[in-house]
Design a protein around this motif. Structure first.
Motif, mmCIF file in Angstrom:
data_model
loop_
_atom_site.group_PDB
_atom_site.id
_atom_site.type_symbol
_atom_site.label_atom_id
_atom_site.label_comp_id
_atom_site.label_asym_id
_atom_site.label_seq_id
_atom_site.Cartn_x
_atom_site.Cartn_y
_atom_site.Cartn_z
ATOM 1 N N VAL A 135 12.366 6.778 6.268
ATOM 2 C CA VAL A 135 11.272 5.656 7.057
ATOM 3 C C VAL A 135 10.188 7.085 6.337
ATOM 4 C CG1 VAL A 135 9.236 5.424 8.427
ATOM 5 C CG2 VAL A 135 11.414 4.002 8.436
ATOM 6 N N GLU A 136 9.919 8.207 6.111
ATOM 7 C CA GLU A 136 9.461 9.139 6.115
ATOM 8 C C GLU A 136 9.274 8.993 4.374
ATOM 9 O OE1 GLU A 136 8.711 12.993 8.403
ATOM 10 O OE2 GLU A 136 8.855 11.858 10.037
ATOM 11 N N SER A 137 10.656 9.336 4.184
ATOM 12 C CA SER A 137 10.936 9.781 2.641
ATOM 13 C C SER A 137 10.245 7.950 1.692
ATOM 14 C CB SER A 137 12.062 9.105 2.500
ATOM 15 O OG SER A 137 12.743 9.153 1.166
ATOM 16 N N LEU A 138 9.991 7.187 2.682
ATOM 17 C CA LEU A 138 9.549 6.089 1.719
ATOM 18 C C LEU A 138 8.041 5.701 1.911
ATOM 19 C CD1 LEU A 138 11.932 3.012 3.226
ATOM 20 C CD2 LEU A 138 11.739 3.690 0.794
ATOM 21 N N ILE A 139 7.858 6.229 3.038
ATOM 22 C CA ILE A 139 5.925 6.751 3.033
ATOM 23 C C ILE A 139 5.720 7.529 2.104
ATOM 24 C CG2 ILE A 139 4.265 6.849 4.656
ATOM 25 C CD1 ILE A 139 5.458 5.509 6.699
ATOM 26 N N ALA A 140 6.206 8.350 1.732
ATOM 27 C CA ALA A 140 6.174 9.203 1.386
ATOM 28 C C ALA A 140 5.893 8.963 -0.521
ATOM 29 C CB ALA A 140 6.591 11.053 0.955
ATOM 30 N N GLU A 141 7.376 8.656 -1.112
ATOM 31 C CA GLU A 141 7.564 7.991 -2.507
ATOM 32 C C GLU A 141 5.679 6.963 -2.096
ATOM 33 O OE1 GLU A 141 10.489 4.688 -4.450
ATOM 34 O OE2 GLU A 141 10.979 5.981 -2.395
ATOM 35 N N LEU A 142 5.882 6.014 -1.834
ATOM 36 C CA LEU A 142 4.786 5.005 -1.791
ATOM 37 C C LEU A 142 3.304 5.406 -1.592
ATOM 38 C CD1 LEU A 142 4.113 1.896 -1.197
ATOM 39 C CD2 LEU A 142 3.373 1.949 0.521
ATOM 40 N N ARG A 143 3.309 6.261 -1.519
ATOM 41 C CA ARG A 143 1.800 7.650 -1.547
ATOM 42 C C ARG A 143 1.754 8.125 -2.760
ATOM 43 N NH1 ARG A 143 1.912 9.375 4.392
ATOM 44 N NH2 ARG A 143 -0.118 9.108 5.206
ATOM 45 N N ARG B 142 3.412 7.328 -5.534
ATOM 46 C CA ARG B 142 3.128 6.058 -6.824
ATOM 47 C C ARG B 142 1.998 5.329 -6.536
ATOM 48 N NH1 ARG B 142 9.578 3.362 -7.472
ATOM 49 N NH2 ARG B 142 10.416 5.141 -7.641
ATOM 50 N N ALA B 143 1.740 5.046 -4.766
ATOM 51 C CA ALA B 143 -0.067 3.343 -5.375
ATOM 52 C C ALA B 143 -0.674 4.306 -4.315
ATOM 53 C CB ALA B 143 0.457 2.814 -3.905
ATOM 54 N N GLY B 144 -0.877 6.028 -3.717
ATOM 55 C CA GLY B 144 -1.438 6.809 -3.279
ATOM 56 C C GLY B 144 -1.592 6.988 -2.645
ATOM 57 N N SER B 145 -2.803 7.997 -1.741
ATOM 58 C CA SER B 145 -2.752 7.566 -0.239
ATOM 59 C C SER B 145 -3.612 6.759 0.853
ATOM 60 C CB SER B 145 -3.397 9.335 0.051
ATOM 61 O OG SER B 145 -5.014 8.897 -0.229
ATOM 62 N N ARG B 146 -3.955 6.042 0.364
ATOM 63 C CA ARG B 146 -4.397 4.950 1.199
ATOM 64 C C ARG B 146 -3.375 3.935 1.294
ATOM 65 N NH1 ARG B 146 -9.236 -0.060 -0.689
ATOM 66 N NH2 ARG B 146 -9.208 -0.925 1.892
ATOM 67 N N ALA B 147 -2.501 3.528 0.422
ATOM 68 C CA ALA B 147 -1.538 2.864 0.545
ATOM 69 C C ALA B 147 -0.381 3.367 1.883
ATOM 70 C CB ALA B 147 -0.949 2.443 -0.725
ATOM 71 N N GLY B 148 -0.037 4.649 1.706
ATOM 72 C CA GLY B 148 0.470 5.088 2.396
ATOM 73 C C GLY B 148 0.367 5.066 3.890
ATOM 74 N N ASP B 149 -0.979 5.715 4.402
ATOM 75 C CA ASP B 149 -1.311 4.874 5.015
ATOM 76 C C ASP B 149 -1.493 3.694 5.571
ATOM 77 O OD1 ASP B 149 -2.350 8.138 5.351
ATOM 78 O OD2 ASP B 149 -4.801 7.111 4.774
ATOM 79 N N THR B 150 -1.817 3.026 4.471
ATOM 80 C CA THR B 150 -1.609 1.573 5.583
ATOM 81 C C THR B 150 -0.191 1.646 6.123
ATOM 82 O OG1 THR B 150 -3.415 0.604 4.394
ATOM 83 C CG2 THR B 150 -1.698 -0.613 4.835
ATOM 84 N N ALA B 151 0.627 1.853 5.427
ATOM 85 C CA ALA B 151 2.418 1.831 5.355
ATOM 86 C C ALA B 151 2.467 2.187 6.929
ATOM 87 C CB ALA B 151 2.814 2.364 4.471
ATOM 88 N N VAL C 87 3.760 1.056 10.210
ATOM 89 C CA VAL C 87 5.182 1.759 10.760
ATOM 90 C C VAL C 87 5.366 1.916 12.561
ATOM 91 C CG1 VAL C 87 7.243 3.335 11.520
ATOM 92 C CG2 VAL C 87 6.222 2.331 8.611
ATOM 93 N N GLY C 88 3.820 2.202 12.458
ATOM 94 C CA GLY C 88 3.250 2.929 13.813
ATOM 95 C C GLY C 88 2.980 1.483 15.148
ATOM 96 N N CYS C 89 2.430 0.141 13.992
ATOM 97 C CA CYS C 89 2.227 -0.893 14.754
ATOM 98 C C CYS C 89 3.592 -1.537 15.542
ATOM 99 C CB CYS C 89 1.701 -2.064 13.942
ATOM 100 S SG CYS C 89 -0.347 -1.572 13.494
#
Length: 181
Positions: free
Chosen positions: A14-22, A24-33, A37-39
């Motif tokens: 999960v952490e790896s995927l969030i880092a990859e999303l950040r 590729r798509a930026g920190s805002r997308a990573g924060d949303t992801a 996950v938290g929800c």
């Protein structure tokens, strides 16, 4: 998607995927992801809490079933994440030490649980024989790993190594024949 059976590996993924999303798509997308996950973790945690409460209120088979669930490594890790494990930290640490004892061979009695200090560090005492058997080098990592897995909420594991008292050689006392000095 493959079935996840190792909570630690799933968390790392999960952490790896969030880092990859950040990346590729930026920190805002990573924060949303990360928020998503938290929800989901909260939702599943609430569901687990309800299951534990239902099992706890069933006087007949409930506690036995909860113990059986907690014995499964994946379920146990989820119960730990959500602070729902039926055993307290001390009991889990003692159980972990007992479970690792068979792998320690002759050094099985060399480890002693001293408690958890005010900083949350698990304190252990390892008594070494000093015979060069490698007891500290084999016992210490096995016990540290078992305790860390059993009590992930602990701030760490500190092992005090103590040398066993030297064994005194047996003294042979021979009786002299009568009439001799």
């Amino acid at each position: 998607m493959a079935r996840v059976t190792d909570a630690r590996a799933a968390g790392e993924r999960v952490e790896s995927l969030i880092a990859e999303l950040r990346a590729r798509a930026g920190s805002r997308a990573g924060d949303t992801a990360e928020e998503l996950v938290g929800c989901l973790v909260e939702l599943y945690g609430a569901g687990l809490a309800s299951i534990v409460a239902i099992l706890g209120s069933a006087s007949d088979a409930g506690p036995r079933l909860l113990d059986a669930l907690a014995a499964d490594p994946l379920v146990e890790s989820l119960l730990l994440v959500h602070d729902l494990h039926p055993l307290d930290t001390d009991a889990r640490i003692r159980r972990a030490i007992e479970q690792v004892r068979p792998r320690l061979g002759a050094h099985a009695d060399a480890i002693e649980y001293l408690g958890i200090d005010d900083r949350g560090v698990v304190r252990l005492r390892l008594t070494t024989s000093g015979h060069g058997c490698g007891s500290a080098s084999t016992v210490r990592p096995a016990v540290e790993e078992a305790v860390t897995e059993a009590a992930p909420e602990a701030a760490g594991v500190a092992v005090e190594e103590v040398a066993a008292p030297a064994e005194l050689p047996l003294l042979q006392i021979m009786r002299r024949p009568a009439g001799t000095r």
